[in-house]
Structure formats: structure tokens, C-alpha cells
Scaffold this active site. Structure first.
Site, PDB file in Angstrom:
ATOM      1  N   LYS A 286       1.020  -1.197  -0.103  1.00  0.00           N
ATOM      2  CA  LYS A 286      -0.162   0.097   0.611  1.00  0.00           C
ATOM      3  C   LYS A 286       0.813   1.152  -0.096  1.00  0.00           C
ATOM      4  O   LYS A 286       2.253   1.593   0.415  1.00  0.00           O
ATOM      5  CB  LYS A 286      -0.637  -0.643   1.012  1.00  0.00           C
ATOM      6  CG  LYS A 286      -2.105  -0.840   0.811  1.00  0.00           C
ATOM      7  CD  LYS A 286      -3.193  -0.190   0.597  1.00  0.00           C
ATOM      8  CE  LYS A 286      -4.143  -1.393   0.374  1.00  0.00           C
ATOM      9  NZ  LYS A 286      -4.842  -1.229   1.342  1.00  0.00           N
TER      10      LYS A 286
ATOM     11  N   ARG B 265      -4.036  -9.803   4.189  1.00  0.00           N
ATOM     12  CA  ARG B 265      -4.788 -10.515   2.776  1.00  0.00           C
ATOM     13  C   ARG B 265      -3.280 -10.043   1.781  1.00  0.00           C
ATOM     14  O   ARG B 265      -2.821  -8.500   1.747  1.00  0.00           O
ATOM     15  CB  ARG B 265      -5.979  -9.074   2.566  1.00  0.00           C
ATOM     16  CG  ARG B 265      -6.689  -8.974   0.824  1.00  0.00           C
ATOM     17  CD  ARG B 265      -7.595  -8.237   0.994  1.00  0.00           C
ATOM     18  NE  ARG B 265      -8.190  -8.115  -0.334  1.00  0.00           N
ATOM     19  CZ  ARG B 265      -7.653  -7.231  -1.368  1.00  0.00           C
ATOM     20  NH1 ARG B 265      -6.610  -6.629  -0.703  1.00  0.00           N
ATOM     21  NH2 ARG B 265      -8.071  -7.372  -2.680  1.00  0.00           N
TER      22      ARG B 265
END
Length: 288
Positions: A232, A266
Site C-alpha cells: 500500500k 490479505r
């Protein structure tokens, strides 16, 4: 084990396709993006061969779940129609089910109709970035299907969320959001709920780190937490690198998430996430 751990009892099992999954040991959810525009180019899968090869790689590396998404949720992503999402997603589910019938599949969608078709074609979990806010029929659909539901926190939608990161008290607001949604899901008959605080969704870099630092606060709600930190922008912006170079940073933050109570990671990179879990488990087992 701390007093906080013994006081708040977090649900530690999921019924996934008739299999009882024990979350006492954290699990890994591998990301399969059936999209041409996901933020991490290495995760974009277009052909049947690419999908099967990546699914096989993740399963060999011991992924517990595969999460298929056909709608890019990166900041400013192009909106696509339900028809286009279905056209991308359902064939991918079918070929994985055919070739890897034991695989447990999650479907990343905020549309109830797509979720229902995905479950009908062999998926097992619904992963909704909008927490039901983008489709009023989602909670009722999940209750009818009797499948686990990943409840994520987000404000707005992928096209608007970057401008909606103002909070008076972020942790309090997210906890209240979760508590309200949990009540609605329970009323709809949903038994298995997984909480995803939504790293990067209507949160800036500083807010993402605060969220990670206080991840264990969500234990009070009684449900397992999923951490989606993989590659991210909080990692690559902080380190002034690209998403392609963010694997090491991902492992660092995944380890911290595990130490703060995450039950599911995840990720784009299953092998490295499994190593984080193994080492963190060994560390915890030797804690005084």
C-alpha cells in the site's frame, strides 16, 4: 497473554464452504486481481493461463484463501459496469474451481448481484470494501447465502475516498461504524463476520499508521480482524519507492499487524506473509 486478551473474546472460527477454519493460527488471503488497472502492476491478471498460474503458486505457498477482484478499488480507479465486472470475474472463478476444487475463494465486490453469482459459481466468502454502503441489498444477500462476510471501513467510493479522510476521532468513528454494521449484519442472519479497518481507504499515511498502532482496539467488538497492508501507499510513499519495491516494507507492517491481533493477512506475496506468521507465532509461543 495480557489481561486485555482474556477479557475480550474474539471469535476464532469461520465456516467456509462447510469447512471450519481455525483462526487461532493467523491465515493468509492471496490477492488475485482480474483487472487491467490495479495499483500494483504485478498483481494484474488477464488471461486464463495467468490466473491459473498465480492461483497455483499461491496455493503451493499455502494460501488459506484466494481473493478474486474484478473491480479496481485503487484511488481514482475507473468505475466499471456490473456487466463488465461479471464478465471478468465469473469465468475466473469457474476456472479456479475446475482446476483447484479444494481452494477457498473470496470475492472482492460491493455489488450484491455479483456476490450472489460468485457464490453460485463456487466462491465461499464475500469481501465488500463498502461495508454495504454501495448496495443496500448486500447484507440481506449475505444473510441469505449464509457465507462469511468481510466488513471493511471506507467513506465514499474509490473515486471520492481520498478527499474524505477527515475524522474528529478516527478510531472511535471506525469502531462505531463497525458496531452499527455488525448489528445490521446479525439482524440479516450473518454468522461469520471479519473486520477490515480499510488501510488506505479514506485515510492518509499518518492515519494508516495510527490505525495499525491501535489495531488491537477492535478486539472489543469480538470478531477477527483482516489487515490489508500489502504494497500500500503508506509503505512506498513513506520510503520513497514504488509498489514494486514495497515487499520488504509489507513484511514489516504485516508482522506488526500480527503482533497487534490481526487474524488474516490479505497479501500479494503469500510466501513472505506465511514466513511472518511462522516467526511471529514462534515469538509468541516463547513469550514469558
Amino acid at each position: 497473554m495480557t489481561a486485555k486478551d482474556t477479557f475480550f473474546q474474539v471469535k476464532k472460527t469461520l465456516n467456509v464452504g462447510g469447512k471450519i477454519i481455525d483462526l487461532t493460527q493467523p491465515k493468509v488471503m492471496g490477492i488475485l486481481n482480474i483487472t487491467p488497472d490495479s495499483f500494483f502492476s504485478g498483481s494484474r491478471l488477464q488471461s486464463e493461463k495467468e490466473i491459473l498460474l498465480q492461483a497455483e503458486k499461491m496455493l503451493i505457498e499455502s494460501a488459506d484463501f484466494l481473493d478474486l477482484g474484478a473491480y479496481s478499488s485503487r484511488v481514482g480507479a475507473t468505475d466499471i459496469s456490473p456487466e463488465e465486472e461479471e464478465k471478468r470475474l465469473i469465468p475466473a472463478i469457474k476456472i479456479i474451481v475446475k482446476n483447484f476444487p479444494e481452494a477457498l475463494l473470496s470475492v472482492d465486490t460491493f455489488r450484491a448481484t455479483i456476490a450472489e453469482k460468485a457464490i453460485e459459481n463456487g466462491a465461499h466468502i464475500i469481501n465488500d470494501i463498502s461495508g454495504g454502503n454501495l448496495d443496500e441489498h448486500m447484507f440481506k444477500t449475505v444473510g441469505k447465502l449464509k457465507v462469511p462476510y468481510v466488513l471493511m471501513h471506507m467513506k465514499g467510493n474509490p473515486q471520492t475516498m481520498k478527499d474524505l479522510n477527515h475524522y474528529e476521532n478516527m478510531m472511535q468513528e471506525i469502531s462505531f461504524y463497525f458496531s452499527e454494521k455488525i448489528a445490521q449484519l446479525k439482524e440479516a442472519g450473518v454468522k461469520d463476520i471479519i473486520l477490515d479497518p480499510g488501510f488506505g481507504f479514506a485515510k492518509n499515511v499518518e492515519q494508516n499508521f495510527k490505525l495499525l498502532q491501535h489495531l488491537e482496539d477492535f478486539r472489543i467488538l469480538g470478531y477477527p480482524v483482516l489487515a490489508g497492508l500489502s504494497r500500500k501507499s503508506m509503505i512506498w510513499r513513506s520510503l520513497n519507492i514504488s509498489p514494486q519495491q514495497a515487499l520488504n516494507g509489507t513484511s514489516v507492517l504485516n508482522t506488526i499487524a500480527l503482533q497487534h491481533g490481526a487474524s488474516i493477512l490479505r497479501v500479494h506475496d503469500v510466501k513472505e506473509a506465511m514466513e511472518c506468521i511462522k516467526l511471529t507465532t514462534l515469538l509468541n509461543s516463547n513469550a514469558v
